[in-house]
Design a protein around this motif. Sequence first.
Motif, PDB file in Angstrom:
ATOM      1  N   ALA A 249       0.831  -1.208   0.000  1.00 30.31           N
ATOM      2  CA  ALA A 249       0.000   0.000   0.000  1.00 30.31           C
ATOM      3  C   ALA A 249       0.864   1.256   0.000  1.00 30.31           C
ATOM      4  O   ALA A 249       0.544   2.244  -0.680  1.00 30.31           O
ATOM      5  N   ASP A 250       1.962   1.227   0.741  1.00 32.09           N
ATOM      6  CA  ASP A 250       2.885   2.362   0.744  1.00 32.09           C
ATOM      7  C   ASP A 250       3.465   2.608  -0.650  1.00 32.09           C
ATOM      8  O   ASP A 250       3.586   3.757  -1.098  1.00 32.09           O
ATOM      9  N   GLN A 251       3.841   1.527  -1.323  1.00 31.88           N
ATOM     10  CA  GLN A 251       4.411   1.674  -2.656  1.00 31.88           C
ATOM     11  C   GLN A 251       3.369   2.190  -3.659  1.00 31.88           C
ATOM     12  O   GLN A 251       3.678   3.005  -4.532  1.00 31.88           O
ATOM     13  N   LEU A 252       2.136   1.703  -3.541  1.00 31.82           N
ATOM     14  CA  LEU A 252       1.074   2.201  -4.413  1.00 31.82           C
ATOM     15  C   LEU A 252       0.819   3.681  -4.155  1.00 31.82           C
ATOM     16  O   LEU A 252       0.616   4.473  -5.090  1.00 31.82           O
ATOM     17  N   MET A 301       0.613  -6.036  -6.983  1.00 30.22           N
ATOM     18  CA  MET A 301       1.405  -6.483  -5.830  1.00 30.22           C
ATOM     19  C   MET A 301       0.617  -6.330  -4.526  1.00 30.22           C
ATOM     20  O   MET A 301       0.741  -7.147  -3.616  1.00 30.22           O
ATOM     21  N   LEU A 302      -0.199  -5.271  -4.444  1.00 25.38           N
ATOM     22  CA  LEU A 302      -1.047  -5.104  -3.267  1.00 25.38           C
ATOM     23  C   LEU A 302      -2.063  -6.237  -3.180  1.00 25.38           C
ATOM     24  O   LEU A 302      -2.283  -6.811  -2.105  1.00 25.38           O
ATOM     25  N   GLU A 303      -2.694  -6.570  -4.289  1.00 23.70           N
ATOM     26  CA  GLU A 303      -3.662  -7.675  -4.281  1.00 23.70           C
ATOM     27  C   GLU A 303      -2.987  -8.998  -3.956  1.00 23.70           C
ATOM     28  O   GLU A 303      -3.547  -9.838  -3.243  1.00 23.70           O
ATOM     29  N   SER A 304      -1.781  -9.193  -4.459  1.00 24.55           N
ATOM     30  CA  SER A 304      -1.043 -10.418  -4.151  1.00 24.55           C
ATOM     31  C   SER A 304      -0.757 -10.512  -2.660  1.00 24.55           C
ATOM     32  O   SER A 304      -0.863 -11.589  -2.057  1.00 24.55           O
ATOM     33  N   ALA A 305      -0.408  -9.380  -2.046  1.00 26.39           N
ATOM     34  CA  ALA A 305      -0.134  -9.376  -0.605  1.00 26.39           C
ATOM     35  C   ALA A 305      -1.392  -9.687   0.195  1.00 26.39           C
ATOM     36  O   ALA A 305      -1.338 -10.324   1.245  1.00 26.39           O
ATOM     37  N   MET A 306      -2.561  -9.237  -0.303  1.00 21.86           N
ATOM     38  CA  MET A 306      -3.801  -9.460   0.431  1.00 21.86           C
ATOM     39  C   MET A 306      -4.282 -10.900   0.340  1.00 21.86           C
ATOM     40  O   MET A 306      -4.803 -11.450   1.307  1.00 21.86           O
ATOM     41  N   TRP A 307      -4.097 -11.530  -0.838  1.00 21.10           N
ATOM     42  CA  TRP A 307      -4.761 -12.805  -1.065  1.00 21.10           C
ATOM     43  C   TRP A 307      -3.831 -13.988  -1.309  1.00 21.10           C
ATOM     44  O   TRP A 307      -4.288 -15.124  -1.370  1.00 21.10           O
ATOM     45  N   GLU A 308      -2.565 -13.722  -1.473  1.00 21.95           N
ATOM     46  CA  GLU A 308      -1.638 -14.816  -1.710  1.00 21.95           C
ATOM     47  C   GLU A 308      -0.648 -14.894  -0.574  1.00 21.95           C
ATOM     48  O   GLU A 308      -0.531 -13.981   0.230  1.00 21.95           O
ATOM     49  N   ASN A 309       0.081 -15.998  -0.524  1.00 15.98           N
ATOM     50  CA  ASN A 309       1.040 -16.215   0.564  1.00 15.98           C
ATOM     51  C   ASN A 309       2.382 -16.591  -0.040  1.00 15.98           C
ATOM     52  O   ASN A 309       2.924 -17.648   0.199  1.00 15.98           O
ATOM     53  N   ASP A 310       2.901 -15.678  -0.854  1.00 16.69           N
ATOM     54  CA  ASP A 310       4.134 -15.952  -1.574  1.00 16.69           C
ATOM     55  C   ASP A 310       5.270 -15.158  -0.961  1.00 16.69           C
ATOM     56  O   ASP A 310       5.347 -13.952  -1.114  1.00 16.69           O
ATOM     57  N   THR A 311       6.171 -15.841  -0.242  1.00 16.39           N
ATOM     58  CA  THR A 311       7.345 -15.187   0.318  1.00 16.39           C
ATOM     59  C   THR A 311       8.588 -15.458  -0.502  1.00 16.39           C
ATOM     60  O   THR A 311       9.617 -14.832  -0.292  1.00 16.39           O
ATOM     61  N   GLY A 312       8.508 -16.404  -1.408  1.00 15.52           N
ATOM     62  CA  GLY A 312       9.674 -16.744  -2.200  1.00 15.52           C
ATOM     63  C   GLY A 312      10.446 -17.907  -1.647  1.00 15.52           C
ATOM     64  O   GLY A 312      11.149 -18.612  -2.353  1.00 15.52           O
ATOM     65  N   ILE A 313      10.330 -18.165  -0.346  1.00 14.88           N
ATOM     66  CA  ILE A 313      11.118 -19.220   0.279  1.00 14.88           C
ATOM     67  C   ILE A 313      10.493 -20.597   0.081  1.00 14.88           C
ATOM     68  O   ILE A 313      11.143 -21.617   0.229  1.00 14.88           O
ATOM     69  N   GLU A 314       9.204 -20.630  -0.284  1.00 11.98           N
ATOM     70  CA  GLU A 314       8.523 -21.917  -0.404  1.00 11.98           C
ATOM     71  C   GLU A 314       9.088 -22.783  -1.523  1.00 11.98           C
ATOM     72  O   GLU A 314       8.885 -23.994  -1.531  1.00 11.98           O
ATOM     73  N   ILE A 315       9.782 -22.186  -2.506  1.00 12.09           N
ATOM     74  CA  ILE A 315      10.277 -22.980  -3.615  1.00 12.09           C
ATOM     75  C   ILE A 315      11.535 -23.748  -3.247  1.00 12.09           C
ATOM     76  O   ILE A 315      12.008 -24.560  -4.032  1.00 12.09           O
ATOM     77  N   LEU A 316      12.096 -23.519  -2.060  1.00  9.06           N
ATOM     78  CA  LEU A 316      13.250 -24.299  -1.622  1.00  9.06           C
ATOM     79  C   LEU A 316      12.828 -25.718  -1.275  1.00  9.06           C
ATOM     80  O   LEU A 316      11.688 -25.964  -0.887  1.00  9.06           O
ATOM     81  N   PRO A 317      13.745 -26.684  -1.387  1.00  7.83           N
ATOM     82  CA  PRO A 317      13.431 -28.044  -0.942  1.00  7.83           C
ATOM     83  C   PRO A 317      13.077 -28.076   0.539  1.00  7.83           C
ATOM     84  O   PRO A 317      13.533 -27.235   1.329  1.00  7.83           O
ATOM     85  N   THR A 318      12.274 -29.063   0.923  1.00  8.76           N
ATOM     86  CA  THR A 318      11.814 -29.159   2.309  1.00  8.76           C
ATOM     87  C   THR A 318      12.982 -29.252   3.282  1.00  8.76           C
ATOM     88  O   THR A 318      12.983 -28.617   4.342  1.00  8.76           O
ATOM     89  N   ALA A 319      13.992 -30.053   2.932  1.00  9.33           N
ATOM     90  CA  ALA A 319      15.150 -30.213   3.824  1.00  9.33           C
ATOM     91  C   ALA A 319      15.873 -28.891   4.036  1.00  9.33           C
ATOM     92  O   ALA A 319      16.316 -28.572   5.148  1.00  9.33           O
ATOM     93  N   GLU A 320      15.988 -28.087   2.964  1.00 10.55           N
ATOM     94  CA  GLU A 320      16.652 -26.791   3.096  1.00 10.55           C
ATOM     95  C   GLU A 320      15.838 -25.841   3.958  1.00 10.55           C
ATOM     96  O   GLU A 320      16.382 -25.109   4.795  1.00 10.55           O
TER      97      GLU A 320
END
Length: 630
Positions: A249-252, A301-320
């Motif tokens: 919201a700040d960026q928008l 990006m604001l809508e993505s923040a409201m409704w999605e849960n994408d931090t970027g870290i989820e694409i790492l393997p589970t062990a990592e």
Amino acid sequence: MVGTHTDRSSTPWRPSIWLRSLLAATPAAWPVGRSVRAGITVAGPLLVGALLDHALIGMWISMGTLLLAAGERSVTYAARFRQIAVTTPLAAAAYFLGELSHAPHVVTIAVMAAVAFACGIVSGYSSTLSVGTMQAMLIAAIAIGVPAAAPYWEAAALFVAGALLYVFALAIEMVTDRRRPHRESQVAMLRSLAALSRARADDTADVTSLRARAISAIDAFDAMAIAARGSAHGPTPEYARAASVTRAADQLLARLLADDADRDLCARTADRLTDDADAVTHRRRLLPMEVSGNLLIRLRMLESAMWENDTGIEILPTAERARLSRPGPALIASAARLALCTGLAYTAFFTLTLAHGYWIALTVALVMKPDLGSIFSRAVLRSAGTVAGAVIGVTVSAVLVEPQIAAIAIAVLAACLPWAMARSYLWQALFLTPLVMILIDLVVPHESVLDLGGARVATTFVGGLIVVVFGYLIWPSQRHIRIAEPFDATLSDVAHYARDIVDEVGPRRIGIDRQSVYRQLSDTRVSLQRTLSEPPPAGAEAWAWVPVVAAAERITDRITGASAARTPVVTEDLLAVADALDRLATGSGSADDRTPVPPARAGNSADADIRQLADEIAHLRTLVARAQAN
């Protein structure tokens, strides 16, 4: 450096001012729904049990509802139901630790110290687990010290019955109370941004009032999220999402205020924000929109923040991901102190000739848990509140002898508990102490309440002494907790982590950098949590640092996500991110508080992850500026 303006170690310490700050109570509105629910669910089972001549059964059910009432936070109803679903099994299972009452004392001491260490570790990962482990430690102490708790399966089942009663009452409140302050605050923020967008589309000359309204709405949403995070006992997914929404919201807002804002795009943004506000109001989710231009990208990006849960870290393997979640040294040290004090508490229970010695362990658990906060101030406040509460408990039980009449007093005290919890730890102990005393008196009916009151004061003193000496005084680092200096070093290491990714130093070296950065962030978060309940100036500074540390964690997650993405990022863009972090760590990256500007190269990157990284860094600069002002 970032911490240059926030380090106030040179400020002279004035005991009188510190004491007034310690005893000061935060003004709090009366939480009508929580108070009514606590009064009915805590006193109701006891009253019914007394009328049916099964006071003991009613007491164990009331114990379950009491702990749930004491652990409830002012968050969304969904978050409250999730917390109950996690904490109830943990607390109920703790009744079976009562079997340790038949074991050799040394075994009981060792096992409970190990349990306390485990509780301290998991508390650093989730506020829900922190509350659940605190309740488990309290129940374990009662089960070990009170013979009437056996058979333990029955007490555990009655605790679960109390939890179900509490859930039922909470569900009724959710259906009948249509107020949703968190949702309403988010809607107000979206509508204020829509109004500003419409004004920009119409080429309104003076948007000062609309700008002020949008800023106030964003700040109000952010303040509500920070207050919920600060009163929680560890990291919460609700705050992580709310912080991402605030950043977007700040960026928008910054793009809407830019001189080159396109009028047609502003009109489309206004329409879409209005649709977003309606969707949030009616709990709907809009389909993703086609975007073109910086303004609509920021809206997406604001809508993505409201409704999605994408931090970027989820694409790492589970062990990592598991390796990155390992506790840092600060969290391990905090858990070790909790284990030490718990072991000493049970040692005192078995060696000192104090009636109801298990209250020593109860005191240690209440003072050091659930959020590993300020040990010294918490011990002082709880001791003072306990002594005063013991006087209330003795008076009430001496006057109101019949269980049916005592249930009325419990209803009044339980109804006051949510309000007291919002004021200070002293007020919480003032009302929680007589509640526990009166309920325990029903379990041990052959002893007088006067004896219980004297024992309560004595054991609280011993427990508080253990905590202050062995959890605080003998550890010099606990008396001088700093946030800014470690944060500066962490930012520099995050920048180094990004540079190593650019230089392609190899998976092994990048993995070492990654684990080091995440452990430093864990240590910073633990130090921050411990400082939140301190009296000013430390506590006030800590509250200002809550969003700063959270933003640094999101930036690190984004860098991690970029390093593990299938499509390689442009090295120059990621290098621009590292340079921006270095400038921020050294204090040369200041920015206007309300117009965050992303790093030029990274902010215009064709990679969406890099653009989000740039936005996060710009937002972090504004947060640091606000933290420095406090």
